[in-house]
Write a protein that holds these residues in place. Structure first.
Motif, PDB file in Angstrom:
ATOM      1  N   ALA A  26      -2.027  76.492 -15.950  1.00 46.71           N
ATOM      2  CA  ALA A  26      -0.927  76.561 -16.918  1.00 46.71           C
ATOM      3  C   ALA A  26       0.284  77.241 -16.290  1.00 46.71           C
ATOM      4  O   ALA A  26       1.425  76.791 -16.475  1.00 46.71           O
ATOM      5  N   SER A  27       0.054  78.289 -15.541  1.00 42.85           N
ATOM      6  CA  SER A  27       1.151  79.007 -14.875  1.00 42.85           C
ATOM      7  C   SER A  27       1.845  78.107 -13.860  1.00 42.85           C
ATOM      8  O   SER A  27       3.079  78.098 -13.756  1.00 42.85           O
ATOM      9  N   PHE A  28       1.058  77.351 -13.120  1.00 40.18           N
ATOM     10  CA  PHE A  28       1.631  76.429 -12.137  1.00 40.18           C
ATOM     11  C   PHE A  28       2.567  75.438 -12.801  1.00 40.18           C
ATOM     12  O   PHE A  28       3.691  75.220 -12.349  1.00 40.18           O
ATOM     13  N   PHE A  29       2.120  74.833 -13.899  1.00 44.10           N
ATOM     14  CA  PHE A  29       2.959  73.858 -14.586  1.00 44.10           C
ATOM     15  C   PHE A  29       4.197  74.510 -15.187  1.00 44.10           C
ATOM     16  O   PHE A  29       5.280  73.932 -15.173  1.00 44.10           O
ATOM     17  N   TYR A  30       4.050  75.710 -15.699  1.00 49.49           N
ATOM     18  CA  TYR A  30       5.195  76.415 -16.272  1.00 49.49           C
ATOM     19  C   TYR A  30       6.232  76.710 -15.196  1.00 49.49           C
ATOM     20  O   TYR A  30       7.430  76.486 -15.394  1.00 49.49           O
ATOM     21  N   VAL A  31       5.790  77.168 -14.052  1.00 46.64           N
ATOM     22  CA  VAL A  31       6.703  77.446 -12.943  1.00 46.64           C
ATOM     23  C   VAL A  31       7.341  76.147 -12.458  1.00 46.64           C
ATOM     24  O   VAL A  31       8.547  76.102 -12.175  1.00 46.64           O
ATOM     25  N   LEU A  32       6.573  75.079 -12.382  1.00 44.12           N
ATOM     26  CA  LEU A  32       7.096  73.787 -11.949  1.00 44.12           C
ATOM     27  C   LEU A  32       8.202  73.298 -12.889  1.00 44.12           C
ATOM     28  O   LEU A  32       9.266  72.865 -12.433  1.00 44.12           O
ATOM     29  N   ILE A  33       7.964  73.382 -14.180  1.00 44.72           N
ATOM     30  CA  ILE A  33       8.969  72.952 -15.157  1.00 44.72           C
ATOM     31  C   ILE A  33      10.213  73.841 -15.069  1.00 44.72           C
ATOM     32  O   ILE A  33      11.345  73.355 -15.078  1.00 44.72           O
ATOM     33  N   SER A  34      10.015  75.135 -14.967  1.00 42.65           N
ATOM     34  CA  SER A  34      11.142  76.066 -14.862  1.00 42.65           C
ATOM     35  C   SER A  34      11.944  75.804 -13.588  1.00 42.65           C
ATOM     36  O   SER A  34      13.175  75.823 -13.601  1.00 42.65           O
ATOM     37  N   PHE A  35      11.242  75.560 -12.494  1.00 38.32           N
ATOM     38  CA  PHE A  35      11.918  75.277 -11.228  1.00 38.32           C
ATOM     39  C   PHE A  35      12.755  74.005 -11.332  1.00 38.32           C
ATOM     40  O   PHE A  35      13.877  73.954 -10.829  1.00 38.32           O
ATOM     41  N   SER A  36      12.231  72.979 -12.001  1.00 39.83           N
ATOM     42  CA  SER A  36      12.989  71.735 -12.136  1.00 39.83           C
ATOM     43  C   SER A  36      14.247  71.958 -12.974  1.00 39.83           C
ATOM     44  O   SER A  36      15.304  71.408 -12.678  1.00 39.83           O
ATOM     45  N   ARG A  37      14.164  72.791 -14.001  1.00 43.26           N
ATOM     46  CA  ARG A  37      15.352  73.101 -14.809  1.00 43.26           C
ATOM     47  C   ARG A  37      16.376  73.880 -13.995  1.00 43.26           C
ATOM     48  O   ARG A  37      17.572  73.622 -14.083  1.00 43.26           O
ATOM     49  N   LEU A  38      15.908  74.851 -13.241  1.00 36.02           N
ATOM     50  CA  LEU A  38      16.828  75.623 -12.403  1.00 36.02           C
ATOM     51  C   LEU A  38      17.503  74.738 -11.361  1.00 36.02           C
ATOM     52  O   LEU A  38      18.700  74.860 -11.107  1.00 36.02           O
ATOM     53  N   THR A  39      16.749  73.847 -10.763  1.00 37.94           N
ATOM     54  CA  THR A  39      17.299  72.927  -9.769  1.00 37.94           C
ATOM     55  C   THR A  39      18.382  72.052 -10.386  1.00 37.94           C
ATOM     56  O   THR A  39      19.443  71.844  -9.788  1.00 37.94           O
ATOM     57  N   LEU A  40      18.133  71.564 -11.587  1.00 36.69           N
ATOM     58  CA  LEU A  40      19.123  70.740 -12.282  1.00 36.69           C
ATOM     59  C   LEU A  40      20.396  71.541 -12.562  1.00 36.69           C
ATOM     60  O   LEU A  40      21.506  71.057 -12.337  1.00 36.69           O
ATOM     61  N   LEU A  41      20.248  72.771 -13.037  1.00 37.52           N
ATOM     62  CA  LEU A  41      21.424  73.594 -13.330  1.00 37.52           C
ATOM     63  C   LEU A  41      22.221  73.914 -12.067  1.00 37.52           C
ATOM     64  O   LEU A  41      23.446  73.835 -12.062  1.00 37.52           O
ATOM     65  N   ILE A  42      21.526  74.267 -11.009  1.00 38.71           N
ATOM     66  CA  ILE A  42      22.213  74.574  -9.757  1.00 38.71           C
ATOM     67  C   ILE A  42      22.883  73.318  -9.208  1.00 38.71           C
ATOM     68  O   ILE A  42      24.017  73.360  -8.737  1.00 38.71           O
TER      69      ILE A  42
END
Length: 143
Positions: free
Chosen positions: A106-122
């Motif tokens: 669950a933590s892996f998927f949460y970090v993956l989703i968060s990372f994709s959002r951060l990448t999009l914003l950056i």
């Protein structure tokens, strides 16, 4: 068997309601950007109910969002397709794992989703907002 079927139907109903609520009441971050938790019903449906109910949850998300932002539908579908592949692989054995491994997954998927959002914003030049998303991600993860 009937009790189990009723349980899964009830859980599916709760996930549809949760999906609607997470889309309807996102958390405002900054500069008009918001953060919703619609990935949670997708994640729960896939791991505990299976791929078919998860597809229905994704369709419900797309229907809910088509009212407010139809231009986002193709991107959202692509995102759900990308996240569904590893979820599908993990979901087959997920219920047999011990709690510690479930938490790591669950933590892996949460970090993956968060990372994709951060990448999009950056990538869209919203570096100042990405700091808020990072803080919100850390706080919600810790909670």
């Amino acid at each position: 068997m009937e009790k189990l079927k009723n349980f899964f139907q009830s859980m599916f109903g709760v996930l549809i309601l949760t999906t609607f609520l997470t889309i309807s009441f996102p958390v405002g971050i900054s500069d008009g950007l918001s953060f919703d938790f619609k990935f949670i019903p997708v994640f729960v449906a896939f791991l505990y109910l299976g791929p078919k109910p998860d597809i229905l949850i994704i369709i419900a998300i797309e229907l809910f969002e088509s009212v407010s932002s139809p231009a986002k539908i193709p991107i959202a579908l692509l995102n759900y397709l990308i996240i569904s592949i590893p979820l599908f692989i993990v979901a087959r054995k997920y219920n047999n794992y011990k709690i510690a491994k479930k938490i790591r997954i669950a933590s892996f998927f949460y970090v993956l989703i968060s990372f994709s959002r951060l990448t999009l914003l950056i990538g869209t030049g919203k570096l100042n907002v990405s700091v808020y998303v990072l803080m919100f991600t850390f706080i919600s993860f810790a909670a």
